[in-house]
Design an enzyme around this catalytic site. Structure first.
Site, PDB file in Angstrom:
ATOM      1  N   GLU B  66       0.828  -1.214   0.000  1.00 39.73           N
ATOM      2  CA  GLU B  66       0.000   0.000   0.000  1.00 39.73           C
ATOM      3  C   GLU B  66       0.860   1.260   0.000  1.00 39.73           C
ATOM      4  O   GLU B  66       0.613   2.200  -0.759  1.00 39.73           O
ATOM      5  CB  GLU B  66      -0.932   0.018   1.221  1.00 39.73           C
ATOM      6  CG  GLU B  66      -1.954  -1.119   1.275  1.00 39.73           C
ATOM      7  CD  GLU B  66      -2.962  -1.086   0.126  1.00 39.73           C
ATOM      8  OE1 GLU B  66      -3.046  -0.073  -0.583  1.00 39.73           O
ATOM      9  OE2 GLU B  66      -3.655  -2.108  -0.063  1.00 39.73           O
ATOM     10  N   ASN B  70       1.204   3.840  -3.155  1.00 39.56           N
ATOM     11  CA  ASN B  70       0.842   5.256  -3.020  1.00 39.56           C
ATOM     12  C   ASN B  70       1.915   6.172  -3.595  1.00 39.56           C
ATOM     13  O   ASN B  70       1.603   7.172  -4.246  1.00 39.56           O
ATOM     14  CB  ASN B  70       0.594   5.616  -1.549  1.00 39.56           C
ATOM     15  CG  ASN B  70      -0.800   5.222  -1.106  1.00 39.56           C
ATOM     16  OD1 ASN B  70      -1.628   4.814  -1.917  1.00 39.56           O
ATOM     17  ND2 ASN B  70      -1.050   5.342   0.196  1.00 39.56           N
ATOM     18  N   ARG B 121     -10.383   4.677  -7.112  1.00 37.23           N
ATOM     19  CA  ARG B 121      -9.577   4.008  -6.097  1.00 37.23           C
ATOM     20  C   ARG B 121     -10.391   3.850  -4.819  1.00 37.23           C
ATOM     21  O   ARG B 121     -11.392   4.526  -4.616  1.00 37.23           O
ATOM     22  CB  ARG B 121      -8.279   4.769  -5.845  1.00 37.23           C
ATOM     23  CG  ARG B 121      -7.337   4.695  -7.073  1.00 37.23           C
ATOM     24  CD  ARG B 121      -5.919   4.975  -6.668  1.00 37.23           C
ATOM     25  NE  ARG B 121      -5.490   4.128  -5.576  1.00 37.23           N
ATOM     26  CZ  ARG B 121      -5.056   2.872  -5.733  1.00 37.23           C
ATOM     27  NH1 ARG B 121      -4.971   2.333  -6.917  1.00 37.23           N
ATOM     28  NH2 ARG B 121      -4.700   2.169  -4.686  1.00 37.23           N
TER      29      ARG B 121
HETATM   30  N1  LIG Z   1       2.821   9.110  -1.089  1.00 37.20           N
HETATM   31  C1  LIG Z   1       1.781   9.942  -1.322  1.00 37.20           C
HETATM   32  N2  LIG Z   1       1.968  11.128  -1.972  1.00 37.20           N
HETATM   33  C2  LIG Z   1       0.923  11.957  -2.208  1.00 37.20           C
HETATM   34  N3  LIG Z   1      -0.342  11.703  -1.832  1.00 37.20           N
HETATM   35  C3  LIG Z   1      -0.596  10.545  -1.174  1.00 37.20           C
HETATM   36  C4  LIG Z   1       0.433   9.609  -0.892  1.00 37.20           C
HETATM   37  N4  LIG Z   1      -0.103   8.567  -0.230  1.00 37.20           N
HETATM   38  C5  LIG Z   1      -1.412   8.845  -0.113  1.00 37.20           C
HETATM   39  N5  LIG Z   1      -1.725  10.030  -0.672  1.00 37.20           N
HETATM   40  C6  LIG Z   1      -3.062  10.676  -0.675  1.00 37.20           C
HETATM   41  O1  LIG Z   1      -3.863  10.064   0.308  1.00 37.20           O
HETATM   42  C7  LIG Z   1      -5.068   9.532  -0.273  1.00 37.20           C
HETATM   43  C8  LIG Z   1      -5.481   8.262   0.457  1.00 37.20           C
HETATM   44  O2  LIG Z   1      -4.521   7.216   0.238  1.00 37.20           O
HETATM   45  P1  LIG Z   1      -5.001   5.701   0.372  1.00 37.20           P
HETATM   46  O3  LIG Z   1      -5.671   5.505   1.693  1.00 37.20           O
HETATM   47  O4  LIG Z   1      -3.849   4.831   0.082  1.00 37.20           O
HETATM   48  O5  LIG Z   1      -6.125   5.558  -0.757  1.00 37.20           O
HETATM   49  P2  LIG Z   1      -5.993   5.458  -2.365  1.00 37.20           P
HETATM   50  O6  LIG Z   1      -4.584   5.117  -2.698  1.00 37.20           O
HETATM   51  O7  LIG Z   1      -6.949   4.391  -2.737  1.00 37.20           O
HETATM   52  O8  LIG Z   1      -6.387   6.801  -2.891  1.00 37.20           O
HETATM   53  C9  LIG Z   1      -4.723   9.349  -1.727  1.00 37.20           C
HETATM   54  O9  LIG Z   1      -5.872   9.383  -2.553  1.00 37.20           O
HETATM   55  C10 LIG Z   1      -3.788  10.516  -2.008  1.00 37.20           C
HETATM   56  O10 LIG Z   1      -4.510  11.714  -2.247  1.00 37.20           O
HETATM   57 MG   LIG Z   2      -3.381   3.801  -1.698  1.00 39.69          MG
END
Ligand SMILES: Nc1ncnc2c1ncn2[C@@H]1O[C@H](COP(=O)(O)OP(=O)(O)O)[C@@H](O)[C@H]1O
Ligand SMILES: [Mg+2]
Lengths: 115, 162
Positions: B66, B70, B121
């Site tokens: 995960e 990301n 997502r």
């Molecule tokens: N490494 C990252 N850099 C920038 N934004 C991030 C990062 N990790 C997460 N995010 C932000 O946090 C939100 C939630 O992440 P997550 O819970 O993994 O859900 P998803 O990946 O399904 O969108 C993402 O939609 C994104 O906007």
């Molecule tokens: Mg994610």
């Protein structure tokens, strides 16, 4: 990830092998959607018995198929997820919207298709 | 707690290298979908140096997958490098996943179940990291990048005298 499908009693049974993650989710989506459209069949059974890994990207691909099938008044079920895959399904709440069966036979039983 | 001191441990206790249950690895990779599997399998193999159960190793795999996914999807629309480091200290595993990408505007919103900035997502990445590890901490600066730290303790199996 490897995928194949077979028509059993008017259902498209997909058998998935390997890892369902960011790297394979798109291929999974294309394969399943294409098979359903070609056969014009939206009764899908996803056999996950040989799946070794699923994360939220893999789940997203499954939920995406659920939505697309629901729009076409179809059905979808999951068969034989290994324990660690089941715990991901449970945590995500997917189990509440997609029925999970312990065998293809059970998923294909007429009682199951009513649900 | 069960201590597994090796002969070597006594020999190289001079601050540099330590062996036995103290170990560390660092991986650096391009933020590409095809590297996500490599990251989670590497960290899972590293974690297996202590006796995490098979189920716990699977949980670690999901959490790492995960965090690295990301970085690939959200941090770097134009590509970039992800740094992954993992440390074992006694029975504690710590994993850090760091990018120098886009950053997160509102971290507490990002942590909420079902919140995603990408259509289609699930918004469950942080939820999975938090549930499958013992804890998680996110440091992020918009325009500078994001560092996710997570940790998990390897608890002795109940009913075994190991
Ligand atoms: N490494 C990252 N850099 C920038 N934004 C991030 C990062 N990790 C997460 N995010 C932000 O946090 C939100 C939630 O992440 P997550 O819970 O993994 O859900 P998803 O990946 O399904 O969108 C993402 O939609 C994104 O906007
Ligand atoms: Mg994610």
């Amino acid at each position: 990830m490897q995928l194949d499908h077979e028509i059993v009693a008017g259902n498209l049974v997909f058998r998935v092998q390997g890892e369902l993650d960011l790297n394979t989710a798109e291929r999974f989506r294309l394969y399943v959607d294409d098979a359903m459209d070609r056969h014009r069949c939206y009764q899908a059974v996803l056999n996950l018995r040989k799946v070794t890994f699923v994360d939220s990207s893999g789940l997203g691909a499954i939920i995406g198929r659920y939505r697309r099938i629901a729009q076409r008044q179809g059905t979808i079920s999951i068969v034989s997820p290994p324990p660690h895959v089941l715990s991901v399904l449970e945590l995500s709440g997917i189990k509440k919207i997609i029925p999970v069966y312990s065998s293809e036979q059970k998923a294909l039983a007429p009682e199951a298709r009513m649900a | 707690m069960h201590e597994r001191k090796t002969v070597l441990e006594g020999l190289v206790d001079d601050g540099g290298i330590s062996v036995g249950h103290n170990n560390e690895v660092r991986l650096e990779m391009l933020a590409l979908p095809e590297n996500v599997g490599l990251a989670r399998v590497s960290i899972a193999a590293f974690a297996s140096q202590i006796d995490f159960s098979m189920g716990e190793v699977e949980e670690i795999k999901v959490a790492v997958s995960e965090a690295v996914s990301n970085a690939v999807i959200h941090a770097y629309p134009q590509g970039g490098w992800v740094k992954i480091s993992a440390r074992l200290t006694g029975r504690l595993l710590e994993v850090e996943v760091k990018d120098t990408g886009k950053g997160i505007e509102d971290v507490s919103q990002a942590r909420e179940p079902s919140f995603s900035t990408e259509p289609g997502r699930m918004g469950l990445g942080f939820v999975f990291m938090e549930s499958f590890m013992d804890g998680m901490d996110i440091q992020s600066i918009p325009g500078r990048g994001t560092t996710v730290r997570m940790w998990k303790e390897c608890r002795p199996v109940e009913g075994s005298n190991d």
